[in-house]
Design a protein around this motif. Structure first.
Motif, short mmCIF file in Angstrom:
data_model
loop_
_atom_site.label_atom_id
_atom_site.label_comp_id
_atom_site.label_asym_id
_atom_site.label_seq_id
_atom_site.Cartn_x
_atom_site.Cartn_y
_atom_site.Cartn_z
N SER A 46 0.81 -1.22 0.00
CA SER A 46 0.00 0.00 0.00
C SER A 46 0.85 1.27 0.00
CB SER A 46 -0.93 0.01 1.22
OG SER A 46 -0.18 -0.08 2.42
N GLN A 94 -7.60 4.22 -9.26
CA GLN A 94 -7.19 3.14 -8.39
C GLN A 94 -6.64 2.00 -9.23
OE1 GLN A 94 -11.30 2.57 -6.88
NE2 GLN A 94 -11.02 0.41 -7.37
N PRO A 124 -5.90 -2.43 -9.40
CA PRO A 124 -6.52 -3.65 -8.88
C PRO A 124 -6.08 -3.97 -7.45
CG PRO A 124 -5.75 -3.98 -11.13
CD PRO A 124 -5.24 -2.65 -10.70
N GLU A 125 -6.94 -4.73 -6.76
CA GLU A 125 -6.65 -5.08 -5.37
C GLU A 125 -5.30 -5.80 -5.24
OE1 GLU A 125 -11.22 -5.99 -3.90
OE2 GLU A 125 -10.13 -7.47 -5.10
N MET A 126 -5.03 -6.67 -6.17
CA MET A 126 -3.78 -7.42 -6.14
C MET A 126 -2.99 -7.15 -7.42
SD MET A 126 -4.97 -11.06 -4.48
CE MET A 126 -6.43 -11.20 -5.50
N TRP A 146 -13.35 0.35 -14.40
CA TRP A 146 -13.09 -0.30 -13.12
C TRP A 146 -13.00 -1.82 -13.24
CZ3 TRP A 146 -16.99 -3.53 -11.46
CH2 TRP A 146 -18.23 -3.33 -12.06
N ASP A 183 -8.54 -8.68 -9.37
CA ASP A 183 -9.45 -7.84 -8.60
C ASP A 183 -10.81 -8.52 -8.55
OD1 ASP A 183 -9.52 -4.60 -7.77
OD2 ASP A 183 -11.48 -5.48 -8.20
N GLU A 184 -11.50 -8.43 -7.41
CA GLU A 184 -12.82 -9.04 -7.27
C GLU A 184 -13.94 -8.07 -7.58
OE1 GLU A 184 -13.08 -10.90 -3.45
OE2 GLU A 184 -11.66 -12.50 -3.97
N SER A 209 -15.15 -5.36 -6.25
CA SER A 209 -16.03 -5.06 -5.11
C SER A 209 -17.08 -6.15 -4.90
CB SER A 209 -16.71 -3.69 -5.29
OG SER A 209 -15.76 -2.67 -5.29
N ASP A 210 -16.62 -7.39 -5.01
CA ASP A 210 -17.47 -8.58 -4.84
C ASP A 210 -18.56 -8.68 -5.90
OD1 ASP A 210 -16.09 -9.49 -2.56
OD2 ASP A 210 -17.25 -8.14 -1.28
N SER A 266 -15.05 -10.72 -11.18
CA SER A 266 -13.62 -11.03 -11.17
C SER A 266 -12.94 -10.41 -12.38
CB SER A 266 -13.41 -12.55 -11.19
OG SER A 266 -12.04 -12.88 -11.19
#
Length: 264
Positions: A33, A49, A51-53, A115, A160-161, A163-164, A167
Motif C-alpha cells: 500500500s 485506483q 486492482p486489489e492485487m 473499473w 481484482d474481485e 467489489s465482490d 472477477s
C-alpha cells in the motif's frame, strides 16, 4: 504494543537459455500500500485506483542475444486500461444498471474509468523488432504434439474481485519445448449477471526462425445471452471458446539484422 511486521519475501527468479534466447521469469509479492514501487505505479498510471492485487514484480522477459525481445509486466498492462471513461456502462447500459444498482462504483464514481481493468495488452517489445500484420497463423497441431517440456511457468500480473461483483485477472503462461516456445497471456473479466470477457494473446516461436507469431483475440457476451453452467462461466480457461469474437489481430514480430534469418 508494536505490531509484528511480516517481512516481504524476496523475488524468486528462474532463468533458462533457449538457443539465442535468455528467458527470465520473476515472481514476487503483491504491491504494497506504500513504498517506492507503489509511488511509481501511481505516478505513471492515470487510473484513480489499481486492482486489489497487483504483482508489480512478476515479470516474464525473453531477450535475444541480439538485444531485442519481449516482456510481460503489470505496469504496461494497466497502461492499456481506459482511465477517463467507463465503457461498461455504455456496453451493458440497462442490464448493468438493473443488476448492480447498489454497486459503489455507480454511486460513488468521482472520476469515471474502466473499473473492470479490461486491457488489450499484448506484451512489451523492445529493441528493433518490427511488428507486421500477417496472414500466417500459429500451427495449433504442432502444439498438440507430445514434446518434452524444458521450461514452464504460470503467474498472475493482477487480480481484482470488482467489489465482490465479479472477477478481473491477467495471467501469463509460458512453455518451452525442444522445437519452440509458446506464451499465453489471458485476461478474464466477469461482472456478475452482466458480462464476461476473455482477451487472449498467443505468441509462438519456432527454433531458428527469424520472427515470432502473435495472435490476439477479444471475446465477450452479456451473461443473459449465455446458456452455460456456472462452473464454465467462472472458469477463465473454459468460457473463452463459448464467447462471441469481437476482435482479432494477427502480427509477425520480425527480428532485426541479417544474422537472425532462419538457417537453411
Amino acid at each position: 504494543m508494536a505490531q509484528n511486521i511480516i517481512p516481504l519475501k524476496a523475488p524468486i527468479t528462474k532463468k533458462f537459455q533457449f538457443g539465442p534466447w535468455k528467458l527470465t521469469s520473476t515472481k514476487s509479492h503483491i504491491l504494497t500500500s506504500e513504498g517506492s514501487e507503489r509511488e511509481r505505479f501511481e505516478n505513471v498510471l492515470e487510473l484513480p485506483q489499481v486492482p486489489e492485487m497487483v504483482f508489480a514484480e512478476n515479470i516474464l522477459r525473453l531477450e535475444h542475444s541480439g538485444g531485442f525481445g519481449v516482456e510481460f509486466n503489470a505496469l504496461d498492462a494497466l497502461k492499456q486500461v481506459e482511465a477517463h471513461d467507463d465503457p461498461l456502462k455504455v456496453a451493458a447500459a440497462k442490464v448493468w444498471q438493473e443488476a448492480r444498482s447498489e454497486c459503489e462504483h455507480i454511486k460513488n464514481v468521482v472520476k469515471p474509468f474502466d473499473w473492470t481493468f479490461s486491457t488489450d495488452y499484448k506484451g512489451t517489445t523492445f529493441g528493433n523488432i518490427k511488428v507486421e500484420r500477417t496472414e500466417e497463423r500459429i500451427d495449433l497441431e504442432k502444439l498438440k504434439k507430445r514434446e518434452e517440456i524444458l521450461f514452464y511457468d504460470d503467474f498472475l500480473l493482477f487480480e481484482d474481485e470488482l467489489s465482490d461483483n465479479g472477477s478481473s485477472m491477467l495471467n501469463c503462461k509460458i512453455r518451452v519445448m525442444p522445437s519452440s516456445f509458446f506464451i499465453l497471456l489471458r485476461f478474464y473479466m466477469r461482472v456478475d449477471d452482466v458480462i464476461v470477457r476473455v482477451n487472449d494473446t498467443r505468441l509462438y516461436y519456432e527454433r531458428d526462425s527469424n520472427y515470432i507469431l502473435r495472435e490476439y483475440s477479444s471475446r465477450d457476451d452479456q451473461i443473459k445471452d449465455l446458456k452455460i453452467p456456472i462452473q464454465i462461466l467462472t472458469d477463465m480457461n473454459q468460457v473463452g471458446p463459448r464467447l462471441t469474437i469481437r476482435q482479432e489481430k494477427y502480427d509477425k514480430l520480425v527480428f532485426p539484422g541479417e544474422d537472425n534469418k532462419p538457417t537453411s
